[in-house]
Design a protein around this motif. Structure first.
Motif, PDB file in Angstrom:
ATOM      1  N   VAL A   1      32.257  57.686  32.594  1.00  0.00           N
ATOM      2  CA  VAL A   1      33.552  56.802  32.488  1.00  0.00           C
ATOM      3  C   VAL A   1      34.238  56.903  33.606  1.00  0.00           C
ATOM      4  O   VAL A   1      34.665  55.750  34.190  1.00  0.00           O
ATOM      5  N   VAL A   2      34.677  57.855  34.223  1.00  0.00           N
ATOM      6  CA  VAL A   2      35.199  57.999  35.587  1.00  0.00           C
ATOM      7  C   VAL A   2      34.681  57.434  36.692  1.00  0.00           C
ATOM      8  O   VAL A   2      35.243  56.469  37.427  1.00  0.00           O
ATOM      9  N   LEU A   3      33.271  57.503  36.846  1.00  0.00           N
ATOM     10  CA  LEU A   3      32.390  56.571  37.675  1.00  0.00           C
ATOM     11  C   LEU A   3      32.477  55.223  37.670  1.00  0.00           C
ATOM     12  O   LEU A   3      32.700  54.421  38.361  1.00  0.00           O
ATOM     13  N   PHE A   4      32.614  54.800  36.170  1.00  0.00           N
ATOM     14  CA  PHE A   4      32.517  53.195  35.966  1.00  0.00           C
ATOM     15  C   PHE A   4      33.918  52.705  36.462  1.00  0.00           C
ATOM     16  O   PHE A   4      33.921  51.762  37.174  1.00  0.00           O
ATOM     17  N   TYR A   5      35.180  53.141  35.926  1.00  0.00           N
ATOM     18  CA  TYR A   5      36.371  52.623  36.193  1.00  0.00           C
ATOM     19  C   TYR A   5      36.617  52.845  37.757  1.00  0.00           C
ATOM     20  O   TYR A   5      37.317  52.136  38.367  1.00  0.00           O
ATOM     21  N   GLY A   6      36.122  53.980  38.461  1.00  0.00           N
ATOM     22  CA  GLY A   6      36.211  54.058  39.867  1.00  0.00           C
ATOM     23  C   GLY A   6      35.652  52.982  40.549  1.00  0.00           C
ATOM     24  O   GLY A   6      36.240  52.524  41.631  1.00  0.00           O
ATOM     25  N   VAL A   7      34.267  52.594  40.225  1.00  0.00           N
ATOM     26  CA  VAL A   7      33.608  51.385  40.727  1.00  0.00           C
ATOM     27  C   VAL A   7      34.473  50.199  40.637  1.00  0.00           C
ATOM     28  O   VAL A   7      34.624  49.434  41.515  1.00  0.00           O
ATOM     29  N   VAL A   8      34.727  49.985  39.456  1.00  0.00           N
ATOM     30  CA  VAL A   8      35.542  48.839  38.984  1.00  0.00           C
ATOM     31  C   VAL A   8      36.772  49.055  40.109  1.00  0.00           C
ATOM     32  O   VAL A   8      37.197  47.806  40.565  1.00  0.00           O
ATOM     33  N   ASN A   9      37.633  49.905  40.177  1.00  0.00           N
ATOM     34  CA  ASN A   9      38.672  50.004  41.107  1.00  0.00           C
ATOM     35  C   ASN A   9      38.570  49.504  42.436  1.00  0.00           C
ATOM     36  O   ASN A   9      39.110  48.621  43.152  1.00  0.00           O
ATOM     37  N   VAL A  10      37.322  50.121  42.814  1.00  0.00           N
ATOM     38  CA  VAL A  10      37.114  49.909  44.420  1.00  0.00           C
ATOM     39  C   VAL A  10      36.601  48.399  44.654  1.00  0.00           C
ATOM     40  O   VAL A  10      37.121  47.999  45.609  1.00  0.00           O
ATOM     41  N   VAL A  11      36.014  48.138  43.622  1.00  0.00           N
ATOM     42  CA  VAL A  11      35.443  46.654  43.739  1.00  0.00           C
ATOM     43  C   VAL A  11      36.629  45.625  43.570  1.00  0.00           C
ATOM     44  O   VAL A  11      36.650  44.711  44.457  1.00  0.00           O
ATOM     45  N   THR A  12      37.647  45.853  42.903  1.00  0.00           N
ATOM     46  CA  THR A  12      38.876  45.223  42.884  1.00  0.00           C
ATOM     47  C   THR A  12      39.911  45.425  43.897  1.00  0.00           C
ATOM     48  O   THR A  12      40.902  44.730  44.002  1.00  0.00           O
ATOM     49  N   GLY A  13      39.475  46.328  44.819  1.00  0.00           N
ATOM     50  CA  GLY A  13      40.312  46.692  45.912  1.00  0.00           C
ATOM     51  C   GLY A  13      41.592  47.624  45.790  1.00  0.00           C
ATOM     52  O   GLY A  13      42.446  47.771  46.451  1.00  0.00           O
ATOM     53  N   GLN A  14      41.437  48.424  44.621  1.00  0.00           N
ATOM     54  CA  GLN A  14      42.364  49.527  44.393  1.00  0.00           C
ATOM     55  C   GLN A  14      41.701  50.823  44.887  1.00  0.00           C
ATOM     56  O   GLN A  14      40.307  50.943  45.305  1.00  0.00           O
ATOM     57  N   SER A  15      42.651  51.874  44.830  1.00  0.00           N
ATOM     58  CA  SER A  15      41.855  53.119  44.847  1.00  0.00           C
ATOM     59  C   SER A  15      41.167  53.438  43.750  1.00  0.00           C
ATOM     60  O   SER A  15      41.102  53.220  42.740  1.00  0.00           O
ATOM     61  N   PHE A  16      40.250  54.546  44.072  1.00  0.00           N
ATOM     62  CA  PHE A  16      39.209  54.904  42.879  1.00  0.00           C
ATOM     63  C   PHE A  16      39.916  55.499  41.771  1.00  0.00           C
ATOM     64  O   PHE A  16      39.455  55.098  40.607  1.00  0.00           O
ATOM     65  N   PHE A  17      40.979  56.308  41.909  1.00  0.00           N
ATOM     66  CA  PHE A  17      41.559  56.663  40.815  1.00  0.00           C
ATOM     67  C   PHE A  17      42.875  55.855  40.205  1.00  0.00           C
ATOM     68  O   PHE A  17      43.480  56.550  39.524  1.00  0.00           O
ATOM     69  N   SER A  18      42.945  54.532  40.567  1.00  0.00           N
ATOM     70  CA  SER A  18      44.040  53.883  39.910  1.00  0.00           C
ATOM     71  C   SER A  18      44.306  53.771  38.795  1.00  0.00           C
ATOM     72  O   SER A  18      45.146  54.021  37.991  1.00  0.00           O
TER      73      SER A  18
END
Length: 70
Positions: A23-40
């Motif tokens: 779950v952490v990796l999934f949301y981290g990748v989604v955040n990075v793809v959308t231009g946010q920080s990994f832990f946003s």
């Protein structure tokens, strides 16, 4: 503790940690793809746990959310 119970608890703990990491990796990748920080996402969700007195401490919010889940 009975051996069967210990095995179930250890397997459950391992499965839970793997699920948490996915779950952490999934949301981290989604955040990075959308231009946010990994832990946003974790910082936003955890901000409700630490309250407004924590200010902009994203680290505290991420740790609070992580500790709740673990």
């Amino acid at each position: 503790m009975k051996p069967d119970r210990a095995r179930v608890l250890s397997e459950g703990l391992i499965t839970g940690i793997i699920g948490y990491a996915v779950v952490v990796l999934f949301y981290g990748v989604v955040n990075v793809v959308t231009g946010q920080s990994f832990f946003s996402t974790a910082a936003r969700l955890g901000a409700g746990l630490v309250g407004p007195e924590a200010g902009d401490s994203a680290v505290g919010a991420v740790l609070a959310l992580s500790l709740i889940h673990i």
